[in-house]
Design an enzyme around this catalytic site. Structure first.
Site, PDB file in Angstrom:
ATOM      1  N   ARG A  64      38.938 -41.023  12.515  1.00  0.00           N
ATOM      2  CA  ARG A  64      37.776 -41.015  11.752  1.00  0.00           C
ATOM      3  C   ARG A  64      36.521 -40.684  12.603  1.00  0.00           C
ATOM      4  NH1 ARG A  64      34.156 -45.677   8.992  1.00  0.00           N
ATOM      5  NH2 ARG A  64      33.124 -44.572   7.160  1.00  0.00           N
ATOM      6  N   HIS A  68      33.708 -38.028  12.403  1.00  0.00           N
ATOM      7  CA  HIS A  68      32.089 -38.375  12.204  1.00  0.00           C
ATOM      8  C   HIS A  68      31.413 -38.002  13.345  1.00  0.00           C
ATOM      9  CE1 HIS A  68      32.267 -41.840   9.026  1.00  0.00           C
ATOM     10  NE2 HIS A  68      32.937 -40.933   8.561  1.00  0.00           N
ATOM     11  N   GLY A  74      28.060 -30.843  15.503  1.00  0.00           N
ATOM     12  CA  GLY A  74      29.214 -30.472  16.266  1.00  0.00           C
ATOM     13  C   GLY A  74      30.024 -31.593  16.959  1.00  0.00           C
ATOM     14  N   ASP A  76      30.245 -33.453  19.717  1.00  0.00           N
ATOM     15  CA  ASP A  76      29.451 -33.403  21.172  1.00  0.00           C
ATOM     16  C   ASP A  76      29.423 -34.749  21.592  1.00  0.00           C
ATOM     17  OD1 ASP A  76      28.086 -34.512  19.018  1.00  0.00           O
ATOM     18  OD2 ASP A  76      26.210 -33.197  19.431  1.00  0.00           O
ATOM     19  N   SER A  78      27.899 -37.118  20.390  1.00  0.00           N
ATOM     20  CA  SER A  78      26.854 -37.776  19.867  1.00  0.00           C
ATOM     21  C   SER A  78      26.843 -39.156  19.242  1.00  0.00           C
ATOM     22  CB  SER A  78      25.852 -36.831  18.984  1.00  0.00           C
ATOM     23  OG  SER A  78      26.835 -36.518  17.740  1.00  0.00           O
ATOM     24  N   ASN A  96      28.349 -44.944   9.664  1.00  0.00           N
ATOM     25  CA  ASN A  96      28.928 -45.473  10.769  1.00  0.00           C
ATOM     26  C   ASN A  96      28.581 -46.799  11.150  1.00  0.00           C
ATOM     27  OD1 ASN A  96      29.610 -42.979  11.257  1.00  0.00           O
ATOM     28  ND2 ASN A  96      27.865 -42.490  12.502  1.00  0.00           N
ATOM     29  N   HIS A 195      43.457 -40.007   4.991  1.00  0.00           N
ATOM     30  CA  HIS A 195      43.348 -41.450   4.262  1.00  0.00           C
ATOM     31  C   HIS A 195      44.574 -41.857   3.750  1.00  0.00           C
ATOM     32  CE1 HIS A 195      38.719 -41.178   3.039  1.00  0.00           C
ATOM     33  NE2 HIS A 195      38.820 -41.254   4.098  1.00  0.00           N
ATOM     34  N   THR A 196      45.587 -41.307   4.611  1.00  0.00           N
ATOM     35  CA  THR A 196      47.059 -41.997   4.400  1.00  0.00           C
ATOM     36  C   THR A 196      47.075 -43.151   5.251  1.00  0.00           C
ATOM     37  OG1 THR A 196      49.537 -41.595   4.453  1.00  0.00           O
ATOM     38  CG2 THR A 196      48.005 -40.392   6.164  1.00  0.00           C
ATOM     39  N   ASP A 240      46.768 -46.763   1.666  1.00  0.00           N
ATOM     40  CA  ASP A 240      47.874 -46.361   1.290  1.00  0.00           C
ATOM     41  C   ASP A 240      48.704 -47.712   1.436  1.00  0.00           C
ATOM     42  OD1 ASP A 240      50.440 -45.556   0.540  1.00  0.00           O
ATOM     43  OD2 ASP A 240      50.706 -44.444   2.374  1.00  0.00           O
ATOM     44  N   THR A 243      52.911 -47.291   2.705  1.00  0.00           N
ATOM     45  CA  THR A 243      53.194 -46.866   4.398  1.00  0.00           C
ATOM     46  C   THR A 243      51.778 -46.977   5.015  1.00  0.00           C
ATOM     47  OG1 THR A 243      53.300 -44.737   3.773  1.00  0.00           O
ATOM     48  CG2 THR A 243      55.218 -45.840   4.076  1.00  0.00           C
ATOM     49  N   ASP A 248      51.644 -39.898   6.758  1.00  0.00           N
ATOM     50  CA  ASP A 248      52.725 -38.928   6.033  1.00  0.00           C
ATOM     51  C   ASP A 248      51.694 -38.296   5.091  1.00  0.00           C
ATOM     52  OD1 ASP A 248      51.935 -40.951   4.388  1.00  0.00           O
ATOM     53  OD2 ASP A 248      53.982 -42.214   4.465  1.00  0.00           O
TER      54      ASP A 248
HETATM   55  C1  HEM Z   1      36.131 -36.356   2.145  1.00  0.00           C
HETATM   56  C2  HEM Z   1      35.269 -36.940   2.310  1.00  0.00           C
HETATM   57  C3  HEM Z   1      35.226 -38.467   2.886  1.00  0.00           C
HETATM   58  C4  HEM Z   1      34.851 -39.551   2.517  1.00  0.00           C
HETATM   59  C5  HEM Z   1      33.946 -39.606   1.324  1.00  0.00           C
HETATM   60  C6  HEM Z   1      35.347 -40.709   3.468  1.00  0.00           C
HETATM   61  C7  HEM Z   1      34.816 -41.895   3.236  1.00  0.00           C
HETATM   62  C8  HEM Z   1      35.372 -42.791   4.038  1.00  0.00           C
HETATM   63  C9  HEM Z   1      34.887 -44.281   3.751  1.00  0.00           C
HETATM   64  C10 HEM Z   1      34.027 -44.752   2.827  1.00  0.00           C
HETATM   65  C11 HEM Z   1      35.966 -44.950   4.577  1.00  0.00           C
HETATM   66  C12 HEM Z   1      35.810 -46.718   4.729  1.00  0.00           C
HETATM   67  C13 HEM Z   1      34.742 -47.230   5.625  1.00  0.00           C
HETATM   68  C14 HEM Z   1      34.669 -48.693   5.741  1.00  0.00           C
HETATM   69  O1  HEM Z   1      35.443 -49.130   4.762  1.00  0.00           O
HETATM   70  O2  HEM Z   1      33.806 -49.126   6.518  1.00  0.00           O
HETATM   71  C15 HEM Z   1      36.674 -44.050   5.499  1.00  0.00           C
HETATM   72  C16 HEM Z   1      37.685 -44.552   6.279  1.00  0.00           C
HETATM   73  C17 HEM Z   1      38.482 -43.687   6.886  1.00  0.00           C
HETATM   74  N1  HEM Z   1      38.280 -42.214   6.922  1.00  0.00           N
HETATM   75 FE1  HEM Z   1      37.224 -41.171   5.657  1.00  0.00          FE
HETATM   76  N2  HEM Z   1      35.893 -40.191   4.426  1.00  0.00           N
HETATM   77  C18 HEM Z   1      36.081 -38.710   4.250  1.00  0.00           C
HETATM   78  C19 HEM Z   1      36.837 -37.903   4.801  1.00  0.00           C
HETATM   79  C20 HEM Z   1      37.559 -38.305   6.096  1.00  0.00           C
HETATM   80  C21 HEM Z   1      38.101 -37.348   6.975  1.00  0.00           C
HETATM   81  C22 HEM Z   1      38.041 -35.706   6.834  1.00  0.00           C
HETATM   82  C23 HEM Z   1      38.897 -38.035   7.948  1.00  0.00           C
HETATM   83  C24 HEM Z   1      39.527 -37.360   9.103  1.00  0.00           C
HETATM   84  C25 HEM Z   1      40.055 -36.268   9.170  1.00  0.00           C
HETATM   85  C26 HEM Z   1      38.612 -39.365   7.430  1.00  0.00           C
HETATM   86  C27 HEM Z   1      39.221 -40.172   7.945  1.00  0.00           C
HETATM   87  C28 HEM Z   1      39.211 -41.666   7.606  1.00  0.00           C
HETATM   88  C29 HEM Z   1      40.244 -42.762   8.252  1.00  0.00           C
HETATM   89  C30 HEM Z   1      41.199 -42.516   9.170  1.00  0.00           C
HETATM   90  C31 HEM Z   1      39.603 -44.049   7.717  1.00  0.00           C
HETATM   91  C32 HEM Z   1      40.140 -45.330   7.885  1.00  0.00           C
HETATM   92  C33 HEM Z   1      39.442 -45.889   9.303  1.00  0.00           C
HETATM   93  C34 HEM Z   1      39.699 -47.228   9.650  1.00  0.00           C
HETATM   94  O3  HEM Z   1      40.615 -48.038   9.131  1.00  0.00           O
HETATM   95  O4  HEM Z   1      38.968 -47.654  10.767  1.00  0.00           O
HETATM   96  N3  HEM Z   1      37.805 -39.441   6.339  1.00  0.00           N
HETATM   97  N4  HEM Z   1      36.665 -42.808   4.765  1.00  0.00           N
END
Ligand code: HEM
Ligand SMILES: *[C@@H]1O[C@H](CO)[C@@H](O)[C@H](O)[C@H]1NC(C)=O
Length: 320
Positions: A64, A68, A74, A76, A78, A96, A195-196, A240, A243, A248
């Site tokens: 994540r 971000h 980009g 970078d 930042s 963040n 988000h898996t 998920d 798992t 996956d």
């Molecule tokens: C499509 C739009 C997306 C939205 C609206 C979104 C939003 C969020 C939100 C709200 C959380 C939880 C934050 C929290 O509870 O503090 C989250 C967690 C996460 N996001 Fe996304 N996300 C998106 C796309 C992505 C992308 C593109 C990736 C990586 C390629 C990603 C990877 C993750 C991961 C791995 C977590 C879990 C992080 C952890 O457990 O620390 N997300 N996301």
């Protein structure tokens, strides 16, 4: 010796002048550090492996962190800059603050990389490598990472607030947010498969588990047990629940079963344009893995606009 020095001086000066005249686009290359820091990839992996073994969620957090970083002017680094009296960083942007984690792991990698190759490898490249390793350490695919990014000397909290999509987003606004970064709807859906793995706070899915019709009732009831209607905002749930720490294609099988956790997740399978792709990924983990890897490389190619001041930071948290 003197001649060699004079020659390289001329060459470097010529390059500098060229870069002043034309935007000096860093062309990324998988061999960028082959001569200057041949062990960088094994160093990154050597720090990531125990970190993810000790706490699998850390893998998710690093994935994540990369997203971000790249979505805000980009890739970078930042996002890694700490706030100072003269610099407002991105760590306290809405998406963040109290949410993005893993900064200490990046610091640990940077310390070891600096010890091996002083002032050579950018923090932005370290994040890109660490994210690739995180996916693979959670038993997902791997890929070659093009390198040669530089670290910005600026950060933008307002761009972070504007560019990072929120959990209440509609399908259309998700498509638009990624299109603004040159990423297609298909790439958006593939990247969302991250988000898996990982965890989400109750406040981001409460509205869905108490109010939305397109959710599996058993799943909603299970999530409600640790996410009450009032209070418990910071209680965590896995994206998920079968798992939670395995990279996956379960994100997509969950969506097809109406077990998407956030509103924005289920938007990708709700009678809209991405339904077919979600079904395809849910039925074929290999196609998902390949598309995800390609989309990570493409997202990793987002670079700061020409003219942005950059450097190779010595400490990822502060400007040199
Ligand atoms: C499509 C739009 C997306 C939205 C609206 C979104 C939003 C969020 C939100 C709200 C959380 C939880 C934050 C929290 O509870 O503090 C989250 C967690 C996460 N996001 Fe996304 N996300 C998106 C796309 C992505 C992308 C593109 C990736 C990586 C390629 C990603 C990877 C993750 C991961 C791995 C977590 C879990 C992080 C952890 O457990 O620390 N997300 N996301
Ligand atoms: C909801 O998920 C459960 C599995 O936990 C399943 O047994 C049930 O059939 C699902 N309900 C619907 C309506 O699909």
């Amino acid at each position: 010796m003197g001649l060699l020095f004079a020659r390289s001086f001329v060459l470097v000066t010529a390059l500098l002048v060229l870069c002043l005249l034309l935007p000096c686009h860093a062309k990324l290359s998988t061999k960028f550090y082959a001569k200057t820091c041949p062990n960088v990839e094994s160093i990154v992996r050597a720090v990531m492996a125990p970190a993810v073994a000790a706490e699998p969620r850390m893998g998710a957090s690093i994935i994540r962190l990369f997203f971000h970083d790249c979505f805000v002017n980009g890739c970078d680094a930042s996002i890694l800059l700490d706030d100072t009296p003269t610099l407002t960083g991105e760590k306290n942007a809405g998406a963040n603050a109290n949410s993005v984690r893993g900064y200490e792991v990046i610091d640990a990698i940077k310390t070891r990389v600096e010890a091996a190759c002083k002032a050579t490898v950018s923090c932005a490249d370290i994040v890109a490598l660490a994210a690739r390793d995180a996916v693979n350490l959670l038993r997902g695919p791997t890929w070659k990472v093009p390198l040669g990014r530089k670290d910005s000397r600026t950060a933008s909290q307002s761009a972070a607030n504007a560019n990072l999509p929120g959990p209440g987003s509609s399908a259309a606004s998700l498509v638009a947010a990624f299109a603004a970064k040159g990423l297609s709807a298909r790439e958006m859906t593939a990247l969302s498969g991250a988000h898996t793995v990982g965890r989400v706070r109750c406040l981001f899915f409460r509205g869905r588990i108490y109010g939305e019709p397109n959710i599996n009732a058993t799943f909603a009831a299970a999530r409600q047990r640790t996410c009450p209607q009032t209070g418990g905002d910071s209680n965590l749930a896995p994206f998920d629940d079968q798992t939670p720490d395995t990279f996956d294609n379960a994100y997509y099988t969950n969506l097809v079963a109406q077990r998407g956790l956030m509103h924005s997740d289920q938007e990708l399978f709700n009678g809209g344009s991405q339904d077919g792709l979600v079904r395809k990924y849910s039925g074929n983990a290999k196609i998902f893995a390949g598309d995800f890897a390609k989309a990570m490389v493409k997202m990793g190619g987002l670079l700061p606009a020409a003219g942005t001041p950059t450097e190779v930071r010595l400490n990822c948290r502060m400007l040199n």
